[in-house]
Each structure stands twice: as C-alpha cells, then as structure tokens.
Design an enzyme around this catalytic site. Structure first.
Site, PDB file in Angstrom:
ATOM      1  N   HIS A 198       0.822  -1.226   0.000  1.00  0.00           N
ATOM      2  CA  HIS A 198       0.000   0.000   0.000  1.00  0.00           C
ATOM      3  C   HIS A 198       0.855   1.275   0.000  1.00  0.00           C
ATOM      4  O   HIS A 198       0.433   2.300   0.521  1.00  0.00           O
ATOM      5  CB  HIS A 198      -0.975  -0.021   1.187  1.00  0.00           C
ATOM      6  CG  HIS A 198      -0.318   0.027   2.539  1.00  0.00           C
ATOM      7  ND1 HIS A 198      -0.833  -0.607   3.645  1.00  0.00           N
ATOM      8  CD2 HIS A 198       0.816   0.628   2.970  1.00  0.00           C
ATOM      9  CE1 HIS A 198      -0.044  -0.388   4.683  1.00  0.00           C
ATOM     10  NE2 HIS A 198       0.956   0.374   4.297  1.00  0.00           N
ATOM     11  N   HIS A 214      -2.082   4.477   9.843  1.00  0.00           N
ATOM     12  CA  HIS A 214      -0.718   4.940  10.158  1.00  0.00           C
ATOM     13  C   HIS A 214      -0.799   6.172  11.052  1.00  0.00           C
ATOM     14  O   HIS A 214      -0.396   7.263  10.650  1.00  0.00           O
ATOM     15  CB  HIS A 214       0.048   5.249   8.882  1.00  0.00           C
ATOM     16  CG  HIS A 214       0.216   4.078   7.956  1.00  0.00           C
ATOM     17  ND1 HIS A 214      -0.810   3.568   7.200  1.00  0.00           N
ATOM     18  CD2 HIS A 214       1.297   3.310   7.673  1.00  0.00           C
ATOM     19  CE1 HIS A 214      -0.373   2.544   6.489  1.00  0.00           C
ATOM     20  NE2 HIS A 214       0.895   2.367   6.754  1.00  0.00           N
ATOM     21  N   HIS A 271      10.169  -3.673   4.093  1.00  0.00           N
ATOM     22  CA  HIS A 271      10.588  -2.271   4.070  1.00  0.00           C
ATOM     23  C   HIS A 271      10.855  -1.793   5.490  1.00  0.00           C
ATOM     24  O   HIS A 271      10.255  -2.264   6.447  1.00  0.00           O
ATOM     25  CB  HIS A 271       9.587  -1.357   3.363  1.00  0.00           C
ATOM     26  CG  HIS A 271       8.204  -1.211   3.960  1.00  0.00           C
ATOM     27  ND1 HIS A 271       7.337  -2.262   4.135  1.00  0.00           N
ATOM     28  CD2 HIS A 271       7.537  -0.109   4.404  1.00  0.00           C
ATOM     29  CE1 HIS A 271       6.195  -1.815   4.641  1.00  0.00           C
ATOM     30  NE2 HIS A 271       6.286  -0.505   4.825  1.00  0.00           N
ATOM     31  N   GLU A 278       3.854  -5.374   8.733  1.00  0.00           N
ATOM     32  CA  GLU A 278       2.518  -5.199   8.128  1.00  0.00           C
ATOM     33  C   GLU A 278       2.020  -6.491   7.483  1.00  0.00           C
ATOM     34  O   GLU A 278       0.815  -6.698   7.332  1.00  0.00           O
ATOM     35  CB  GLU A 278       2.552  -4.076   7.074  1.00  0.00           C
ATOM     36  CG  GLU A 278       2.704  -2.686   7.680  1.00  0.00           C
ATOM     37  CD  GLU A 278       2.741  -1.576   6.629  1.00  0.00           C
ATOM     38  OE1 GLU A 278       2.509  -0.416   7.000  1.00  0.00           O
ATOM     39  OE2 GLU A 278       3.016  -1.848   5.434  1.00  0.00           O
TER      40      GLU A 278
HETATM   41  C1  DHB Z   1       5.823   4.026   3.036  1.00  0.00           C
HETATM   42  C2  DHB Z   1       4.785   4.091   3.978  1.00  0.00           C
HETATM   43  C3  DHB Z   1       4.048   2.967   4.261  1.00  0.00           C
HETATM   44  O1  DHB Z   1       3.015   2.991   5.125  1.00  0.00           O
HETATM   45  C4  DHB Z   1       4.345   1.765   3.671  1.00  0.00           C
HETATM   46  O2  DHB Z   1       3.613   0.688   4.018  1.00  0.00           O
HETATM   47  C5  DHB Z   1       5.380   1.683   2.744  1.00  0.00           C
HETATM   48  C6  DHB Z   1       6.103   2.821   2.430  1.00  0.00           C
HETATM   49  C7  DHB Z   1       6.602   5.256   2.721  1.00  0.00           C
HETATM   50  O3  DHB Z   1       6.377   6.288   3.358  1.00  0.00           O
HETATM   51  O4  DHB Z   1       7.416   5.198   1.786  1.00  0.00           O
HETATM   52 FE    FE Z   2       2.318   1.112   5.684  1.00  0.00          FE
END
Ligand code: DHB
Ligand code: FE
Length: 284
Positions: free
Chosen positions: A12, A59, A193, A240
């Site tokens: 997402h 978030h 990530h 996540e």
């Molecule tokens: C980013 C934010 C998110 O919530 C995520 O799941 C992946 C990347 C971002 O800020 O790049």
């Molecule tokens: Fe996220």
C-alpha cells in the site's frame, strides 16, 4: 448466504497513490509497478464483488497514540479519505455496509476475538492505495468496503497466528450472513521495508518471495513465524505482512475445502523505499 470468493494481497505504498494522483503512471519507474496490476484490474471488473472486507493498517491517522485498538472493524455507512499532510487524496469516499459489518462484529466477538467497533473513521493510504491499485481511477468505488484496521504500528502487535485464526473466524462470520453477497477479503501492507533508523531502505527479496510461496502452500506454518523474524528479515515495517494472514485464514482450504487457485502473483523492487508484492487467490 454470503460467500468469500477470493482473497487479494497487495502492498500500500503511499508514493503509488501519489504517482496516480499526479499522473505519473506512464513514467518508466512507475510503469514497472503498475504493469503488475493490469491483469488484476481486468480481473476485478470480471469478478466484481458486492463487498470487500479490507484488512489494512492505519498509520496514526484515525488512531493517534492516545488510543490504539489491536483490531477495529468499521461499521459506518461511509468513510472519508484522510488528510495525511498534503490534503486528502483526490479519490472517492468509501461506502461501507453497516448491516454486514455489524453481523461480522457480532459473530467474531462471540468467537472470542475482541474487536473495537468504529462508527466514524477517516481512511489513509493503507486503505485507499489498494483500492486505487485494484480499481484504477474511479468516480466511485465499484463495491462497498468493510474497513478492518489492525495495529502493526505501536508494539505490542498481534502475532501471525492470531491473525490467521482471526481470518478463520471472519470466514465463519461471513458464511453465517443470510444475504447473498459476493465477498472478497483483502490483506494489505508490506512487503519488506524499513522507513527509519540505520537500516532504513532495507529490502529482502529472498524472504519476501519465500513468504509468498508459503502464503500459497503452507499458510498455517507461515502463521507460526514470530514477529521478531518479520522485523529482522523484512524490516520494522515488514510486520505489516501479518495482515495478509488474516485474509489467507479466511480461505476455504483452511476450513477443509479445496485449495485456492493462484490467479496472479507479482513482485517488484523498488517503489519508493519498499518492495511491492501482490497476489490473487480464488476459492474454487
Ligand atoms: C511508506 C509508507 C508505508 O506505510 C508503507 O507501508 C510503505 C512505504 C513510505 O512512506 O514510503
Ligand atoms: Fe504502511
């Protein structure tokens, strides 16, 4: 009765929503991401659900650190798109299904999962980016949505196994609803990530692809992976991915039915600082 016909899994990443809103999808960098969703958008048109049960994480948009529900179900008739700092995304508001959501809440709570009932909530990129990816630019979203928010932001977070079992309870809840509804369940967020600290930018292709393999073939084994492995291997925000186990736990094979059909699988690095994963599983 209502039936879960398919589960859909997708990252997402907020920059994906921004790329659509700013008309950058044809740029070579973004074209590679959106190419992975071309099949899925046609599949969505051919297999339009009545309702999407959309498992996502907020978030710190609707829920601040003042109040942190582990599992929260949206029972409202509609949800506004949140302002995440640059104004709300120019996408339609989300229409809910209060009767169906209230039934799911009742059934799942009676199956001993404590859900927070949410009658008013703005929805952030965790929910709107998956809708944009699967539906493209839309005047209105083509189905109702039951938003289901999971805390994966502030520790302690729920385990993969609890998420998987919750998916099983959601399946029972859906199948005990009298109305004939075509329901999809979506698991969103991930893949690997990390946005913060010395390991910011961490991506782990090998772990991500093993996660996808096991999500298809061995979801219960995958559910036993402890949260620390997600953090170590997939980065702090890789956690996540436990939300994908809620959707997977709601599939028929987990309940003694036939194995699902893998309709589509896609993996790509990078999108912003993130690996993008996407999969569609259909119940037979
Ligand atoms: C980013 C934010 C998110 O919530 C995520 O799941 C992946 C990347 C971002 O800020 O790049
Ligand atoms: Fe996220």
């Amino acid at each position: 009765m209502a039936r879960i016909t398919a589960s859909v899994y997708t990252s997402h990443v907020p920059a994906i929503g921004a790329a659509m809103d700013l008309k950058k999808t044809e740029e070579p960098y973004w074209q590679k991401v959106f190419a992975g969703y071309e099949f899925s958008r046609q599949w969505m048109r051919d297999n339009k659900p009545d309702v999407v049960f959309l498992v996502f994480n907020d978030h710190a948009t609707a829920f601040s650190l003042e109040m942190i529900p582990t599992f929260a179900i949206g029972t409202a008739a509609h949800y506004k798109v949140a302002d995440e700092g640059w104004g709300p995304r120019p996408v339609p508001d989300v229409q809910g299904d209060p009767d169906f959501a209230a039934h799911i809440a009742h059934s799942v709570i009676q199956q001993d999962f404590d859900l927070t009932i949410v009658n008013k909530m703005d929805v952030d990129h965790g929910l709107t980016v998956p809708l944009s990816l699967l539906c493209g630019d839309a005047q209105e979203w083509p189905f109702k949505v039951v938003p289901f928010a999971v805390n994966v932001v502030q520790y302690p977070v729920p385990s993969g196994m609890r998420c998987f079992r919750l998916g099983q309870a959601i399946r029972k809840a859906v199948e005990s609803y009298d109305e004939d509804l075509n329901v999809q369940i979506w698991g969103t967020g991930g893949m690997s990530h990390q946005l913060q600290g010395p390991r910011a930018g961490l991506i782990n292709r090998e772990w991500d692809n093993a996660f996808l393999d096991r999500l298809i073939a061995d979801p219960e084994g995958l559910a036993a992976v402890p949260h620390m492995e997600y953090v170590q291997e997939a980065g702090s925000e890789g956690i996540e991915l436990v939300m994908w186990l809620i959707a997977r736990g709601a599939m028929a094979d987990v309940d003694g039915g036939p194995k699902p059909t893998l309709r589509h699988r896609f993996y790509h690095v990078p999108a912003s600082n993130t690996a993008v994963g996407h999969m569609i599983l259909e119940n037979r």
